[in-house]
Design a protein around this motif. Structure first.
Motif, short mmCIF file in Angstrom:
data_model
loop_
_atom_site.label_atom_id
_atom_site.label_comp_id
_atom_site.label_asym_id
_atom_site.label_seq_id
_atom_site.Cartn_x
_atom_site.Cartn_y
_atom_site.Cartn_z
N ASP A 198 -10.20 11.27 10.73
CA ASP A 198 -8.88 11.22 11.34
C ASP A 198 -8.23 9.91 10.92
O ASP A 198 -8.62 8.84 11.39
CB ASP A 198 -9.06 11.30 12.86
N LEU A 199 -7.26 10.01 10.01
CA LEU A 199 -6.63 8.80 9.48
C LEU A 199 -5.57 8.22 10.40
O LEU A 199 -4.94 7.21 10.08
CB LEU A 199 -6.04 9.06 8.08
N ALA A 200 -5.39 8.87 11.54
CA ALA A 200 -4.44 8.36 12.53
C ALA A 200 -5.17 8.13 13.85
O ALA A 200 -4.62 8.34 14.93
CB ALA A 200 -3.29 9.33 12.70
N ALA A 201 -6.41 7.66 13.76
CA ALA A 201 -7.26 7.57 14.96
C ALA A 201 -6.80 6.49 15.93
O ALA A 201 -7.12 6.55 17.12
CB ALA A 201 -8.70 7.32 14.55
N THR A 202 -6.11 5.49 15.43
CA THR A 202 -5.60 4.43 16.32
C THR A 202 -4.11 4.26 16.04
O THR A 202 -3.64 4.62 14.95
CB THR A 202 -6.31 3.08 16.05
N PRO A 203 -3.39 3.69 16.98
CA PRO A 203 -1.95 3.48 16.74
C PRO A 203 -1.70 2.66 15.47
O PRO A 203 -0.79 2.94 14.70
CB PRO A 203 -1.50 2.73 18.00
N LEU A 204 -2.52 1.66 15.24
CA LEU A 204 -2.31 0.80 14.07
C LEU A 204 -2.57 1.57 12.77
O LEU A 204 -1.80 1.47 11.81
CB LEU A 204 -3.21 -0.44 14.15
N LEU A 205 -3.66 2.35 12.75
CA LEU A 205 -3.95 3.15 11.55
C LEU A 205 -2.82 4.13 11.28
O LEU A 205 -2.37 4.29 10.14
CB LEU A 205 -5.25 3.93 11.75
N MET A 211 -0.70 4.07 7.92
CA MET A 211 -0.73 5.24 7.04
C MET A 211 0.69 5.72 6.72
O MET A 211 0.94 6.22 5.63
CB MET A 211 -1.53 6.39 7.66
N ALA A 212 1.59 5.55 7.68
CA ALA A 212 2.97 5.98 7.45
C ALA A 212 3.61 5.15 6.33
O ALA A 212 4.59 5.57 5.72
CB ALA A 212 3.78 5.85 8.73
N HIS A 213 3.03 3.99 6.07
CA HIS A 213 3.55 3.11 5.01
C HIS A 213 2.65 3.11 3.78
O HIS A 213 2.76 2.23 2.94
CB HIS A 213 3.71 1.69 5.54
N ALA A 214 1.75 4.07 3.70
CA ALA A 214 0.83 4.15 2.56
C ALA A 214 1.21 5.36 1.72
O ALA A 214 1.18 6.48 2.22
CB ALA A 214 -0.61 4.25 3.04
N GLY A 215 1.56 5.13 0.48
CA GLY A 215 2.03 6.23 -0.35
C GLY A 215 0.90 6.98 -1.02
O GLY A 215 0.68 8.17 -0.78
N SER A 216 0.11 6.28 -1.81
CA SER A 216 -0.88 6.95 -2.65
C SER A 216 -2.19 7.18 -1.90
O SER A 216 -2.45 6.58 -0.84
CB SER A 216 -1.17 6.08 -3.87
N LEU A 217 -3.03 8.03 -2.47
CA LEU A 217 -4.37 8.25 -1.92
C LEU A 217 -5.14 6.93 -1.86
O LEU A 217 -5.79 6.63 -0.85
CB LEU A 217 -5.12 9.27 -2.80
N SER A 218 -5.05 6.14 -2.92
CA SER A 218 -5.78 4.86 -2.92
C SER A 218 -5.34 3.95 -1.79
O SER A 218 -6.17 3.30 -1.14
CB SER A 218 -5.56 4.13 -4.26
N GLU A 219 -4.05 3.91 -1.55
CA GLU A 219 -3.55 3.07 -0.44
C GLU A 219 -4.08 3.55 0.90
O GLU A 219 -4.44 2.76 1.77
CB GLU A 219 -2.02 3.11 -0.39
N ARG A 220 -4.11 4.86 1.07
CA ARG A 220 -4.60 5.40 2.34
C ARG A 220 -6.10 5.14 2.51
O ARG A 220 -6.57 4.77 3.58
CB ARG A 220 -4.30 6.90 2.44
N MET A 274 -10.59 2.06 4.98
CA MET A 274 -11.82 1.25 4.94
C MET A 274 -11.63 -0.13 5.54
O MET A 274 -12.59 -0.74 6.00
CB MET A 274 -12.38 1.16 3.51
N ILE A 275 -10.41 -0.63 5.56
CA ILE A 275 -10.20 -1.96 6.14
C ILE A 275 -9.98 -1.88 7.66
O ILE A 275 -10.42 -2.75 8.40
CB ILE A 275 -9.00 -2.67 5.45
N LEU A 276 -9.35 -0.81 8.11
CA LEU A 276 -9.00 -0.71 9.54
C LEU A 276 -9.85 0.30 10.31
O LEU A 276 -9.83 0.31 11.54
CB LEU A 276 -7.52 -0.32 9.69
N GLY A 277 -10.56 1.15 9.58
CA GLY A 277 -11.23 2.28 10.24
C GLY A 277 -12.60 1.94 10.80
O GLY A 277 -13.21 0.92 10.46
#
Ligand code: GUN
Ligand code: ZN
Length: 428
Positions: free
Chosen positions: A376-383, A387-396, A401-404
């Motif tokens: 779940d890439l939206a598991a926390t409010p911050l994530l 994610m709403a500001h991450a365009g590419s797969l790599s960015e997501r 990996m940094i916030l999850g």
């Protein structure tokens, strides 16, 4: 759905597949097909059950290549570096695993914790007690897991209450191999703790066990801490290096996995590459114990098999996402870059390859055992916001990996079956 076909460090194209609307087709616990949902749906039999994880990311189960189940209760123990940490915390907690009921209870907790974190395979240290291995394998077998574990061999430089003998450890290991290796999805690892706690005779017998049982693993620790390296040089004055001690006894080979591998030189790295031995990179542990910085680029330049390890209890998290976060920072401290693609490869197919299990697990190639995680890439409010500001797969992937952490693991499936669901309370 996202998985790797090859190491993204090896070539620029065709190393992974990502399907925005993907479908993983399973039959009898293994992967039948993986691809675009619209393309695959018409080929499904009418009786097929479809589970909808729209909006989530399905990835292969994480593979933890170095962890101590018996150290679950001493995670986050304050104040020491390796040798003092072992003396002050580790041996006394491992002592308790002579009690099968205690070992069973910890094994159950540990495996539940792995699944909560999306880890589906691990290479695991038990303790010196054969009962600790049986307790672990019994619990892993009941859950249908692919796990590798072994009895610690340790016949000197440790308290008498966790010490075995060279011959006794050989006999106990042999009996455990006969009982467990190859049972369902379980595999055995010959487990000399590290060179300082084994006599030469014990290391020789560890080598003999490997020769007598092809397919069995070897796990140990190597060049983690400077004091440890100096101690090994004193104990084995004839050796060229720490690795050379293991090599002398035939322990540097395929299916041998060494945790840490920090304080090595170029001949050591060349030797690991040439023999097919693997390194387990354990960043949270290396930072927590102040051991040093693993050199990701040197390992890659030599073409050594490298996996990722949490090394709980010196490691500080069961989460492979938290571990990747620290891995990225360790690389940064060395002036290297761990790309998000390389990071997720490391946690899945790369670790499977380091264990010579990439023919069974690690991606969604047809025939692979269907161990997978729903993230779940939206598991926390911050994530969710990031994610709403991450365009590419790599960015997501990088934000993940940094916030999850464990909150991102919505579900874990073992051989296709649901084994953990975040939003379902365990009512046992
Ligand atoms: N070296 C020998 N034993 C251990 C252990 O239990 N943990 C770590 N991190 N290093 C070790
Ligand atoms: Zn360890």
């Amino acid at each position: 759905m996202f998985h790797f076909l090859a190491d993204p460090a090896e070539r620029a194209e065709g190393t992974y597949e990502y399907f925005d609307d993907g479908l993983l087709v399973l039959a009898d616990g293994v992967v039948a097909a993986a691809g675009d949902a619209r393309a695959l749906l018409p080929s499904l039999p009418t009786a097929a059950t479809i589970v909808d994880y729209t909006g989530k990311l399905i990835v292969p189960g994480f593979v933890d290549t170095h962890v101590h189940y018996a150290q679950t209760d001493i995670i986050a123990a304050y104040g020491e570096q390796l040798l003092e940490w072992l003396e002050r915390y580790t041996f006394s907690t491992e002592r308790r695993f002579g009690d099968p009921a205690y070992a069973r209870e910890v094994a159950e907790f540990f495996l539940a914790e792995l699944l909560r974190n999306g880890t589906t395979t691990a290479l695991v240290f038990a303790t010196v007690h054969p009962e600790s291995v049986s307790a672990f394998f019994t619990a892993a077998q009941a859950r249908g897991l692919r796990m590798i574990a072994g009895k610690v061999m340790m016949d000197r430089n440790c308290p008498e209450f966790v010490r075995d003998t060279a011959h006794g450890s050989y006999e106990d290991s042999q009996a455990l191999i006969d009982k467990w290796h190859g049972q369902d999805r379980l595999l055995y690892a010959v487990t000399p703790r590290f060179a300082p706690t084994s006599t030469e005779r014990q290391l020789e017998l560890a080598g003999r066990l490997l020769d007598e049982h092809p397919g069995v693993y070897l796990q140990s620790h190597l060049a983690e801490n400077r004091g440890e390296v100096a101690w090994v040089a004193e104990l084995y004055p004839w050796s060229r290096s720490y690795l050379d001690v293991y090599d002398h006894f035939g322990l540097v080979r395929e299916r041998a996995v060494y945790a840490h591998c920090i304080h090595l030189d170029t001949p050591d790295r060349a030797r690991m590459a040439e023999t097919g031995a693997a390194m387990s990179f354990c960043p949270t542990s290396n930072l927590f114990l102040g051991s040093g910085l693993f050199d990701t680029d040197a390992a890659r330049a030599h073409g050594i098999r490298v996996g990722l390890g949490t090394d709980v209890g010196a490691g500080t998290s069961f989460s492979m996402l938290r571990t990747l976060d620290e891995a990225y920072k360790v690389a940064q401290m060395g002036g290297h870059r761990l790309s998000p693609l390389s990071a997720f490869y490391l946690a899945t197919l790369g670790s499977a390859r380091s264990l010579y299990l990439d023919d069974r697990i690690g991606n969604f190639a047809p025939g692979k055992e269907a161990d997978f995680v729903v993230l779940d890439l939206a598991a926390t409010p911050l994530l969710e916001r990031r994610m709403a500001h991450a365009g590419s797969l790599s960015e997501r992937l990088f934000a993940l990996m940094i916030l999850g952490d464990d909150r991102c693991v919505l579900a874990t499936h073992i051989m296709g079956k649901l084994a953990y669901a975040r939003d379902v309370r365990d009512t046992r």
